[in-house]
Design a protein around this motif. Structure first.
Motif, PDB file in Angstrom:
ATOM      1  N   LEU A   1       1.869   6.308  -7.038  1.00  7.17           N
ATOM      2  CA  LEU A   1       0.972   7.271  -7.452  1.00  7.17           C
ATOM      3  C   LEU A   1       1.222   8.969  -7.151  1.00  7.17           C
ATOM      4  O   LEU A   1       0.895   9.429  -8.282  1.00  7.17           O
ATOM      5  CB  LEU A   1      -0.454   6.857  -6.766  1.00  7.17           C
ATOM      6  N   ALA A   2       1.906   8.905  -6.237  1.00 11.19           N
ATOM      7  CA  ALA A   2       2.098  10.405  -5.938  1.00 11.19           C
ATOM      8  C   ALA A   2       3.203  10.871  -7.153  1.00 11.19           C
ATOM      9  O   ALA A   2       2.878  11.993  -7.804  1.00 11.19           O
ATOM     10  CB  ALA A   2       2.768  10.628  -4.398  1.00 11.19           C
TER      11      ALA A   2
ATOM     12  N   GLU B   1      -6.534   4.131   1.747  1.00  8.77           N
ATOM     13  CA  GLU B   1      -5.007   4.940   1.759  1.00  8.77           C
ATOM     14  C   GLU B   1      -4.645   5.457   0.391  1.00  8.77           C
ATOM     15  O   GLU B   1      -3.863   6.401  -0.050  1.00  8.77           O
ATOM     16  CB  GLU B   1      -3.805   4.142   2.131  1.00  8.77           C
ATOM     17  N   ILE B   2      -5.393   4.781  -0.874  1.00  8.72           N
ATOM     18  CA  ILE B   2      -4.822   4.983  -2.100  1.00  8.72           C
ATOM     19  C   ILE B   2      -6.161   5.143  -2.734  1.00  8.72           C
ATOM     20  O   ILE B   2      -6.097   4.818  -4.088  1.00  8.72           O
ATOM     21  CB  ILE B   2      -4.001   4.045  -2.678  1.00  8.72           C
TER      22      ILE B   2
ATOM     23  N   LYS C   1       1.076   4.054  -3.131  1.00 13.30           N
ATOM     24  CA  LYS C   1       0.859   5.411  -2.766  1.00 13.30           C
ATOM     25  C   LYS C   1       1.886   6.436  -3.351  1.00 13.30           C
ATOM     26  O   LYS C   1       1.806   7.271  -4.050  1.00 13.30           O
ATOM     27  CB  LYS C   1       0.813   5.619  -1.272  1.00 13.30           C
ATOM     28  N   GLU C   2       3.282   5.918  -2.849  1.00 11.47           N
ATOM     29  CA  GLU C   2       4.503   6.722  -3.522  1.00 11.47           C
ATOM     30  C   GLU C   2       4.614   6.644  -5.022  1.00 11.47           C
ATOM     31  O   GLU C   2       4.598   7.903  -5.506  1.00 11.47           O
ATOM     32  CB  GLU C   2       5.684   5.766  -3.106  1.00 11.47           C
TER      33      GLU C   2
ATOM     34  N   VAL D   1       0.618  -1.156  -0.084  1.00 12.17           N
ATOM     35  CA  VAL D   1       0.218  -0.076   0.059  1.00 12.17           C
ATOM     36  C   VAL D   1       0.768   1.352  -0.087  1.00 12.17           C
ATOM     37  O   VAL D   1       0.719   2.148  -0.946  1.00 12.17           O
ATOM     38  CB  VAL D   1      -1.030  -0.194   1.149  1.00 12.17           C
ATOM     39  N   PRO D   2       1.824   1.461   0.835  1.00 12.25           N
ATOM     40  CA  PRO D   2       2.572   2.525   0.991  1.00 12.25           C
ATOM     41  C   PRO D   2       3.376   2.679  -0.265  1.00 12.25           C
ATOM     42  O   PRO D   2       3.754   3.996  -0.721  1.00 12.25           O
ATOM     43  CB  PRO D   2       3.521   2.532   2.227  1.00 12.25           C
TER      44      PRO D   2
ATOM     45  N   GLN E   1      -8.474   9.836  -6.919  1.00 13.64           N
ATOM     46  CA  GLN E   1      -8.611  11.062  -6.891  1.00 13.64           C
ATOM     47  C   GLN E   1      -9.104  11.760  -8.202  1.00 13.64           C
ATOM     48  O   GLN E   1      -9.269  10.874  -9.141  1.00 13.64           O
ATOM     49  CB  GLN E   1      -7.177  11.883  -6.583  1.00 13.64           C
TER      50      GLN E   1
ATOM     51  N   CYS F   1       5.611  -2.957  -5.638  1.00 11.78           N
ATOM     52  CA  CYS F   1       4.214  -2.405  -5.873  1.00 11.78           C
ATOM     53  C   CYS F   1       3.327  -3.527  -6.120  1.00 11.78           C
ATOM     54  O   CYS F   1       2.168  -3.316  -6.496  1.00 11.78           O
ATOM     55  CB  CYS F   1       4.105  -1.433  -6.773  1.00 11.78           C
TER      56      CYS F   1
ATOM     57  N   TYR G   1      -7.368   2.669 -12.060  1.00 14.25           N
ATOM     58  CA  TYR G   1      -7.807   1.495 -11.275  1.00 14.25           C
ATOM     59  C   TYR G   1      -8.468   0.474 -11.978  1.00 14.25           C
ATOM     60  O   TYR G   1      -9.637   1.114 -12.556  1.00 14.25           O
ATOM     61  CB  TYR G   1      -8.620   2.184  -9.961  1.00 14.25           C
TER      62      TYR G   1
END
Ligand code: ZN
Length: 176
Positions: free
Chosen positions: A35-36, A78-79, A32-33, A28-29, A82, A144, A47
């Motif tokens: 995607l950022a 968390e993700i 997230k990275e 997950v983190p 957006q 990932c 998605y």
């Protein structure tokens, strides 16, 4: 070459719920990275999520999971998607099966997909295969994606490299 990020099955049932695991939570983190960084570069984020209906062929293999409209099929918070992201529902391992993904990528002018999510050896792998069959280049950031064991993880990554010419690289080396 225009790229897009595909986030495969990062949904409740595969991360925390019915088929959830610590291994899946580990990515997950990292996603997230990814995607950022992708959003910073203005890359499309797409998605794909399991959303099954009663009678789906796949349920004969796995039993009920990720049923359409339930929490099990929701992307983990968390993700969460957006504004401007795309969310497509799927009912098979491959993200290309009757989802409109191919058409969307074509419209966006995308030639390379960066595939993240779970599980490496099932939905990620089938998605990488179908991407390759359709002429897309494939990149898989190792941190990932995850699956049930280290062995399954290694085998799936090796096969994607060997069979689909996937670039299997660490997250820090992914070119966006
Ligand atoms: Zn499924």
């Amino acid at each position: 070459m225009k790229r897009a990020v595909l986030v495969v099955d990062m949904i409740h049932d595969f991360v925390y719920g019915k088929f959830g695991s610590e291994r899946a939570q580990r990515v997950v983190p990292c996603v997230k990275e990814l995607l950022a960084r992708a959003r910073e570069k203005g890359l499309p984020v797409i998605y794909l999520r399991d959303a099954h209906k009663k009678g789906d062929k796949e349920l004969e293999v796995w039993g009920e999971h990720a049923m359409k409209g339930t929490k099990g099929s929701e992307i983990v918070p968390e993700i969460a998607p957006q504004k401007g992201d795309y969310v497509l529902e799927k009912t098979r391992y491959s993200s290309f099966h009757e989802t409109g993904l191919d058409k969307l990528l074509d419209e966006l002018g995308v030639k390379e997909v960066i595939v993240a999510g779970v599980t490496t050896d099932i939905c990620v792998r089938h998605t990488a295969a179908d991407a390759f069959f359709r002429g897309y280049s494939v990149t898989v950031p190792t941190e990932c994606v995850q699956t049930i064991s280290d062995e399954a993880q290694c085998n799936a990554l090796d096969e994607m490299k060997k069979l689909y010419n996937a670039k299997v690289v660490s997250l820090s080396k992914v070119i966006l």
